[in-house]
Design a protein around this motif. Structure first.
Motif, PDB file in Angstrom:
ATOM      1  N   GLY A  60       0.417   6.925  -4.227  1.00  0.00           N
ATOM      2  CA  GLY A  60       0.462   5.772  -5.115  1.00  0.00           C
ATOM      3  C   GLY A  60      -0.779   4.915  -5.021  1.00  0.00           C
ATOM      4  N   ILE A  61      -0.607   3.649  -5.326  1.00  0.00           N
ATOM      5  CA  ILE A  61      -1.714   2.698  -5.325  1.00  0.00           C
ATOM      6  C   ILE A  61      -1.481   1.637  -4.251  1.00  0.00           C
ATOM      7  CG2 ILE A  61      -2.080   3.054  -7.798  1.00  0.00           C
ATOM      8  CD1 ILE A  61      -0.894   0.174  -8.205  1.00  0.00           C
ATOM      9  N   ALA A  62      -2.486   0.804  -4.071  1.00  0.00           N
ATOM     10  CA  ALA A  62      -2.387  -0.362  -3.190  1.00  0.00           C
ATOM     11  C   ALA A  62      -2.806  -1.577  -3.991  1.00  0.00           C
ATOM     12  CB  ALA A  62      -3.270  -0.192  -1.966  1.00  0.00           C
ATOM     13  N   GLY A  63      -2.147  -2.713  -3.721  1.00  0.00           N
ATOM     14  CA  GLY A  63      -2.540  -3.922  -4.420  1.00  0.00           C
ATOM     15  C   GLY A  63      -1.490  -5.005  -4.289  1.00  0.00           C
ATOM     16  N   ASP A  70       0.842  -1.193   0.000  1.00  0.00           N
ATOM     17  CA  ASP A  70       0.000   0.000   0.000  1.00  0.00           C
ATOM     18  C   ASP A  70       0.877   1.244   0.000  1.00  0.00           C
ATOM     19  OD1 ASP A  70      -1.685   2.149   0.547  1.00  0.00           O
ATOM     20  OD2 ASP A  70      -2.828   1.076   2.070  1.00  0.00           O
ATOM     21  N   TYR A  71       0.933   1.902  -1.163  1.00  0.00           N
ATOM     22  CA  TYR A  71       1.698   3.145  -1.329  1.00  0.00           C
ATOM     23  C   TYR A  71       0.791   4.373  -1.363  1.00  0.00           C
ATOM     24  CZ  TYR A  71       5.812   0.370  -2.870  1.00  0.00           C
ATOM     25  OH  TYR A  71       6.876  -0.492  -2.962  1.00  0.00           O
ATOM     26  N   THR A  72      -0.432   4.264  -0.919  1.00  0.00           N
ATOM     27  CA  THR A  72      -1.379   5.374  -1.057  1.00  0.00           C
ATOM     28  C   THR A  72      -0.987   6.597  -0.225  1.00  0.00           C
ATOM     29  OG1 THR A  72      -2.846   4.397   0.629  1.00  0.00           O
ATOM     30  CG2 THR A  72      -3.326   3.891  -1.688  1.00  0.00           C
ATOM     31  N   ALA A  73      -0.259   6.413   0.847  1.00  0.00           N
ATOM     32  CA  ALA A  73       0.138   7.565   1.677  1.00  0.00           C
ATOM     33  C   ALA A  73       1.058   8.520   0.927  1.00  0.00           C
ATOM     34  CB  ALA A  73       0.809   7.088   2.964  1.00  0.00           C
TER      35      ALA A  73
END
Length: 144
Positions: free
Chosen positions: A52-55, A46-49
């Protein structure tokens, strides 16, 4: 017996810390096809912080190719806190990241900085320690 357990803990911790550093090397050198050395095949990232995206790892690898392509980065990982389970088969880490990044644009070079923490879950596999989960926690940004 206690000294054997202590020795195994130290060996496990060193391997995990080496994998933390290997992750930084692979990302900064854009060697995304080698991330299986760090992650399990079914890892959740999870790079959303950081925008980015999560997956799963397969999606993250493609995202990294697109997003990191024009960037130059240096992942400076420190303050690794590591907790290994009593059975020695799983672990959790919190890692501090200082990340200077450079982007060359038509208007010139843009340099910005990020600080965050990674919260990770690890499993001991037949091939050694692998990360099964990585989630970012934001701390600060400058120049973005």
């Amino acid at each position: 017996m206690q000294s054997e357990k202590t020795l195994q803990y130290l060996l496990d911790r060193l391997e995990i810390e080496d994998k933390v550093k290997l992750y930084a090397e692979l990302i900064d050198r854009k060697r995304f096809d080698e991330l299986e050395q760090v992650f399990t095949p079914d890892a959740y990232i999870d790079y959303t912080a950081s925008g980015g995206i999560a997956g799963p790892l397969s999606e993250i690898r493609e995202y990294l190719r697109r997003s990191m392509g024009p960037l130059r980065s240096q992942h400076l990982m420190s303050n690794v806190q590591c907790s290994i389970s009593d059975d020695g088969l799983s672990a959790a880490t919190t890692v501090m990241l200082f990340n200077p990044l450079i982007l060359d644009t038509k208007k010139g070079r843009q340099t910005f900085f990020m600080g965050l923490w990674y919260h990770d879950e690890w499993v001991k596999t037949g091939d050694g320690w692998r990360m099964s989960r990585r989630v970012q926690e934001p701390a600060w940004e400058f120049g973005r």
